[in-house]
Scaffold this active site. Sequence first.
Site, PDB file in Angstrom:
ATOM      1  N   ASP A 254       8.519  32.703 -22.655  1.00  0.00           N
ATOM      2  CA  ASP A 254       7.513  32.080 -21.823  1.00  0.00           C
ATOM      3  C   ASP A 254       8.055  32.065 -20.409  1.00  0.00           C
ATOM      4  O   ASP A 254       9.086  31.449 -20.136  1.00  0.00           O
ATOM      5  CB  ASP A 254       7.203  30.652 -22.286  1.00  0.00           C
ATOM      6  CG  ASP A 254       6.027  30.080 -21.520  1.00  0.00           C
ATOM      7  OD1 ASP A 254       5.553  28.998 -21.880  1.00  0.00           O
ATOM      8  OD2 ASP A 254       5.559  30.727 -20.560  1.00  0.00           O
TER       9      ASP A 254
HETATM   10  C1  GLC Z   1       3.108  29.708 -18.448  1.00  0.00           C
HETATM   11  C2  GLC Z   1       2.675  29.084 -19.756  1.00  0.00           C
HETATM   12  C3  GLC Z   1       2.291  30.078 -20.809  1.00  0.00           C
HETATM   13  C4  GLC Z   1       1.635  31.288 -20.171  1.00  0.00           C
HETATM   14  C5  GLC Z   1       2.707  31.974 -19.353  1.00  0.00           C
HETATM   15  C6  GLC Z   1       2.155  33.227 -18.647  1.00  0.00           C
HETATM   16  O1  GLC Z   1       4.287  29.101 -18.006  1.00  0.00           O
HETATM   17  O2  GLC Z   1       3.616  28.182 -20.336  1.00  0.00           O
HETATM   18  O3  GLC Z   1       1.422  29.425 -21.728  1.00  0.00           O
HETATM   19  O4  GLC Z   1       1.139  32.165 -21.175  1.00  0.00           O
HETATM   20  O5  GLC Z   1       3.290  31.110 -18.375  1.00  0.00           O
HETATM   21  O6  GLC Z   1       1.179  32.878 -17.743  1.00  0.00           O
END
Ligand code: GLC
Length: 719
Positions: A254
Amino acid sequence: MDSILALMTLEEKLGQLNQPGGPGADTGPAQRAGSEEDVRAGRIGSFLGVHGAANTRSLQRIAVEESRLGIPLLFAYDVIHGFRTIFPVPLAEAASFDPEAVERASRIAAIEASADGITWTYAPMVDIARDPRWGRVVEGAGEDPYLGSVMAAARVRGFQGDDLSADNTILATAKHFVAYGAAEGGRDYDAADVSERTLREIYLPPFHAAVEAGVGSVMGAFNEVAGTPMHAHDGLIDGLLREEWGWDGILVSDYTGIMELLNHRVAADSAEAGALALRAGVDVDMISRIYLRHGAALVADGRVDEGIIDDAVRRVLRAKYDLGLFDDPYRYADPARTDSLTLRPEFVQHARDLARKSIVLLKNEPVNGSPLLPLRKDLGTIAVIGTLAADSVSALGSWAGAGRPRDAVPILDGIRQAVSPGTEVLYAPGAPVEEIDRSGFEEALRIARAADVVVLVVGEDREMSAEARNRSDLGLPGVQQELVEAVHATGTPVVTVLTNGRPLAIPWLAENAQALVEAWYLGIQMGPAVADVLFGDYNPAGRLPVTFPRATGQVPIYYNHKSTGRPPTEDRYTSKYIDVHWTPQYPFGYGLSYTTFAYGAPRLSARSIEAGDSIVVTVDVTNTGPREGDEVVQLYVRDDVASITPAVRRLRGFRRITLRPGETRTVSFTLHPRDLAFWNAAMRLVVEPGSFTVMVGGNSQDVQQVQFQVTGPVFELGP
Ligand code: GLC
């Protein structure tokens, strides 16, 4: 895959595991965007946040025609509850208790997103949330593992369809693995200290359901679980997800989750962070570029076996193959498809249908002898009050993909479009959502006094929920509560509509509102859907997927809690507070209708079964009221006595049915061993002999019960 792998240099392999953002794609701390030169040099395997047929085609062409091996790119984006046709936020969708409708919404999202060049969505978010202070409760399916599992599987099916190589299906991602919703204090990114049993009973089931539905990707969570950050958790990633469950999809970090191992203080430098993540089974490095920068040295130093990198690359290549990108890398980048497949009338209609199904009627008191709702369309004057009534941005909710506020119809416009020609609709914002500003009160109260009825819209704007949007106080923000009380004091009948991304603590409204409607953030058709319910064109049947507390201090409060050694009673020495009643304001599964329903006594296919057998529960449900309506028939089960403390009840089935006035429907549920099982002291999934109580009703509290016995030796289920 192996033939391609054999041609790749180590740098090219690491490039396949590298996922930068596109320009302006920040969904977290600002980051360096990926470049065309990176693509040309084979240093990028996928992009975050790049979409548009022209944009993706341009980058895809460089990858396929100008890089040494011509491996196509994946384009990932957060398509959470719609792409251009924005549906209700996932918490609202869960309130529909209609998985087929939710699946179709995800199907439509995949059609629109894939027509815009996207091949990978970072959805569904399947985190169970028991603490509504946490901003991201809005993004999942609420507090219950069973409902969460059903919705997770429905969304995966919707996004991936039954053929990933079709040009209108996309790779789905179950996120955030795992127990992100257990962050201490409801503070995003904070530590989650949960036992293995709580993981397996509460937080893992929706991921297991997504895996069983064939989800192609899983995203790691930012949090630690009991001391080990998830991006370094080989026990739960390689151990449980891959080995115990046999899942072999892409595990994507993430955002800067790999780099954040330094902040967790389990890695002294970026190279160590990369080694921990690779060895834990994190395949794709979103944003932090650590794999690209340190991977070769980690292999050369023997800190990471190249075989680990090969396995990760193989998973990425297989996803590209499954999506048909090696056959036709430009299939998702066709501008002609974008226009013809976006915001189609049938998509917008489904947005309205699902929005109506997600609305929860919490209160509807008699005014002048009959329930205040539904309202007549030919009233003389309706006063709509509240900033949020005219807020198209908030109507879309958080994580609104490529949704545009100008495509959204807010509540005020929905009401204006619905009323009879002679009805006057007045509007006043009344008060801002958060600021302490009472300057709008006078105008709001003036139109309230001049009207036959007030529709008062209060709650949170969309920037008050979602990622990094945690609240320490679940009350109405700003001076909205003062506005609520002042408007009610005018004596004009008031329908209060809540628009919010989490359970709120609203004791005054629960006590004093004449009519109270939970409308969440319902997407581009919020206004028409709310109007359909307020004026009776649709009979509301949404049910709460989360418990509403009486006070913030009651949190965490959820329906499937433990008995404790002193279950709460009026006696002093029992588990409760001295300043608020121990029950919730509104329980899980709760919601009213414009009609009424009656339940017969539940019937069982047997009074006693062998451990390992199934049992059928049957109940007659009757519409005893004046108009057609949906009822969400809910089935709960309690293991009355077990070797591990059982929850007081667990949802194990639900069915949304439509009944005409006077109609009776017989509804049956089959309870399988998995529905009766729990993780015992030895962490084995078992059904123990003894007494079980079945509960059936229209919410988690108002139920009819019947018991059955399970006999024979303990029955053990596989993982
Ligand atoms: C963010 C979120 C995640 C998302 C990712 C890409 O920090 O935690 O849910 O898919 O970044 O945008």
